[in-house]
Structures are given as C-alpha cells and as structure tokens.
Motif scaffolding. Structure first.
Motif, PDB file in Angstrom:
ATOM      1  N   TYR A  98       3.621   3.223  -6.290  1.00 63.52           N
ATOM      2  CA  TYR A  98       3.608   2.389  -7.504  1.00 63.52           C
ATOM      3  C   TYR A  98       4.211   1.020  -7.397  1.00 63.52           C
ATOM      4  N   GLY A  99       3.737   0.096  -8.291  1.00 59.67           N
ATOM      5  CA  GLY A  99       4.486  -1.128  -8.207  1.00 59.67           C
ATOM      6  C   GLY A  99       4.082  -2.125  -9.291  1.00 59.67           C
ATOM      7  N   VAL A 100       5.011  -3.113  -9.510  1.00 57.83           N
ATOM      8  CA  VAL A 100       4.787  -4.204 -10.698  1.00 57.83           C
ATOM      9  C   VAL A 100       3.740  -5.093 -10.248  1.00 57.83           C
ATOM     10  N   SER A 101       2.600  -5.187 -11.121  1.00 58.67           N
ATOM     11  CA  SER A 101       1.470  -5.899 -11.100  1.00 58.67           C
ATOM     12  C   SER A 101       0.847  -5.855  -9.816  1.00 58.67           C
ATOM     13  N   ASP A 102       0.896  -4.599  -9.310  1.00 61.00           N
ATOM     14  CA  ASP A 102       0.319  -4.375  -7.912  1.00 61.00           C
ATOM     15  C   ASP A 102      -1.402  -3.623  -8.324  1.00 61.00           C
ATOM     16  N   ARG A 103      -2.184  -4.155  -7.973  1.00 58.13           N
ATOM     17  CA  ARG A 103      -3.552  -3.651  -8.188  1.00 58.13           C
ATOM     18  C   ARG A 103      -3.984  -2.897  -6.981  1.00 58.13           C
ATOM     19  N   GLY A 104      -3.250  -2.969  -6.006  1.00 57.86           N
ATOM     20  CA  GLY A 104      -3.362  -2.118  -4.552  1.00 57.86           C
ATOM     21  C   GLY A 104      -2.506  -1.089  -4.456  1.00 57.86           C
ATOM     22  N   ALA A 105      -1.574  -0.574  -5.704  1.00 55.47           N
ATOM     23  CA  ALA A 105      -0.998   0.536  -5.705  1.00 55.47           C
ATOM     24  C   ALA A 105      -1.559   1.576  -6.461  1.00 55.47           C
TER      25      ALA A 105
END
Length: 339
Positions: A284-291
């Motif tokens: 998971y991550g902030v603003s990360d569409r690869g998460a």
C-alpha cells in the motif's frame, strides 16, 4: 391498474455468475411476492428437484419500460427458504449488520469493455488501434467509441434512482467505467448489480456486447477492474484508522483470501504492469497506482478519508468484495480502537 415487475437474480454459472431476469405482471395493490424459477436451467438445481425461489430484496423504477414498472433484485432461496449456496448476498448481510455501528461506506468503480462481434469497439478488423494514451477521458471520434451507449446507460441509472456518481472513458478503446457510491455494503452491491443489468440491457438495444473480463485483450493493454473505495466513520475522521485498515488487508493470510474472491482471471490482470501490483504480493502507498491499496494524496494531506483497493476485477461479485473488506478492516479497527 397492473404493472410489470422485472425480477432480476444472479445465477449459478461458474466461474463467473451471470444475471438472469423475467417479467411478472402485478396489480398496483400487490406487494412484491416470492416467485419461482427453473434452477436446472441456471446452474442452481438438478432437474429432478429444479424449483428455486426468488425473494425480492431491492426494487427501483424501470427506466427502460417507464411508467409504474419496476426492476426487482432478488435473492435466490431453496424451497425450504434457506439461502441457496450461490446466494452471496446472504453471506454479506450478517457481516454488514455486525459492523454497522462503524458506518462502512463503499464506492465501486466498475470498468467494462464494449464488444462488437469479436473485437472491442474501436479495434479495426484484422489489426490494432493506436497504442494506449489518448483514449482515457478522451474526446473525439478517433478516441471514443460507444459514447451513445454509455450516455443512455447513465440516463437509465439516474432515472432508476441509483447512486451513480460518475462515468469516464478508460485507457483502452471501447473501455469505460461508471462509479456507484458511496453507499453502505448492501446498498452499493445491490445497486451495482442493477446497474450492470441496465448496462447489458442498454447495450443489447445497440447490438453490442458488454464484457466484464479482467483482461479482455491480451498484450500491452490495461485490464478491467472494479477498484473498491472504502471508509468507516473512524477513517473519515482520522489517519491512524486508515493505516490500520491498510495493514489489516496485508495481515498474514489476508491477501490470498481476498484475491481468491476478487474475480476470475486476476493473475492475468494483476501482473505488476498497467497500473497494477502483482496478484501474489501486497503493498500500500500514497498516490501509488502500482500498489495493491492506494491512499489518495488528498487523504494524506487531510489526515482522514478513505482507501482504494485496486485489486478487484471487473467481474468481481460486489457482495463478496464488500463482505471481505468490511470483515477484515472493521474487525481490525474494532480491536485497535474499541478495546
């Protein structure tokens, strides 16, 4: 006066269930009654004991027929009035009730692909269109295909009173998205199934097929998902519960439990490419569409809001995804903040 009630249900087709419906003529003073159907023709019974029961659970105006006519979503029951094994709504209901005090809300982003024959709209015969780039939220006849279907579907959903919150063209030609929510777990799933039925019914009038396949075209093209946005009252008021929910989704055993019920063909879509995380890894991550799970940038700034589970496929059962996320996240939040 009489009216037409279109009884809609989810069948027993595997690995991905289909929608079925049939029409009943009712008098305007009638309550919506139980009804029966031939389960041996829908993968829900054997021929020697074929009767199954339709129990109305949600109704709304029928925007296609108009007037006083209704669309009626039903659960499937056995003849002893117990839920049929294909009835995933019956599995969500107790979980939604158990955690109702946390006020869980969902918004589901339903991607889909419009097909004419064997090709997505916009794909030329015997070849491929220009690469991805200009199609997402595009405008113009070289970028957009099927808008008349999409706009008519939106009109139908609004006329039915569904909680549609937006539409947009997606990354591949002929690929679109509509969003339902924010709504409670049962409401968002019920309304998404009705919106799917209306989508198939609308496209039918144009001679076009709707595909919810996770990877409708192989190669360097985005798949089709149902990104699922989730929050509780605590998450909408503070940031620590958001991190708790993200961590809970990645706890031991949880990633596989979730993705195994997030739709057929998930390993073909969640490859680590095309704005996805690998299906067998959790992040998971902030603003990360690869998460696997994204925390929107504005949520981090505001220190409150929601999370987006990017793993569910377009063909996911919304009763299953809302049940799993509610159970996993709300149980963790209960342990962490109500102990």
């Amino acid at each position: 006066m009489s009216y037409r009630a279109e009884y809609i249900w989810i069948d027993g087709t595997t690995p991905t269930a289909r929608l079925r419906s049939k029409t009943r003529i009712l008098s305007d003073w009638d309550k919506l009654p139980l009804w029966g159907f031939d389960g041996s023709s829908t993968g829900q019974a054997e021929g020697h004991a074929s009767d199954r029961v339709l129990q109305p659970v949600f109704s709304c105006p029928d925007p296609i027929r108009g007037g006083d006519n209704l669309l009626v979503l039903c659960e499937v029951l056995n003849t002893d009035m117990t839920p049929h094994e294909s009835n995933s709504r019956a599995r969500l209901s107790p979980v939604a009730g158990q955690f109702a005090e946390q006020e869980p809300l969902f918004g589901i982003e339903q991607e889909y692909t419009l097909f004419k024959g064997a090709r997505p709209l916009g794909f030329p015969e015997g070849g491929y269109p220009a690469p991805q780039g200009g199609y997402y939220c595009g405008v113009g006849a070289e970028e957009i295909f099927g808008r008349e279907i999409v706009e008519k579907h939106l009109e139908h959903c609004l006329a039915a009173g569904l909680g549609i919150s937006g539409i947009n063209a997606e990354v591949m030609p002929g690929q679109w998205e509509f969003q339902v929510g924010p709504l409670s777990p049962l409401d968002v799933a019920d309304q998404l199934w009705i919106a799917r039925w209306l989508l198939h019914r609308t496209a039918e009038q144009f001679g076009v097929r709707v595909s919810l396949d996770a990877k409708p075209v192989s190669g360097d093209w985005n798949g089709a998902g149902a990104h699922t946005n989730f929050s509780t009252k605590a998450m909408r008021e503070g940031y620590d519960p958001i991190i708790t929910a993200c961590e809970a989704l990645g706890a031991e055993g949880k990633p596989l439990e979730h993705v195994s019920s997030y739709g057929v063909g998930i390993e073909n879509r969640l490859t680590g490419l095309h704005e996805t995380a690998p299906w067998d890894e959790y992040s998971y991550g902030v603003s990360d569409r690869g998460a696997s799970v994204r925390i929107p940038w504005q949520v981090e700034i505001d220190k409150k809001g929601y999370i987006e589970d990017r793993r569910p496929n377009a063909n996911v059962d919304p009763y299953e995804v809302t049940r799993l996320i509610t159970d996993t996240c709300c149980a963790a939040l209960e342990r962490a903040f109500q102990a």
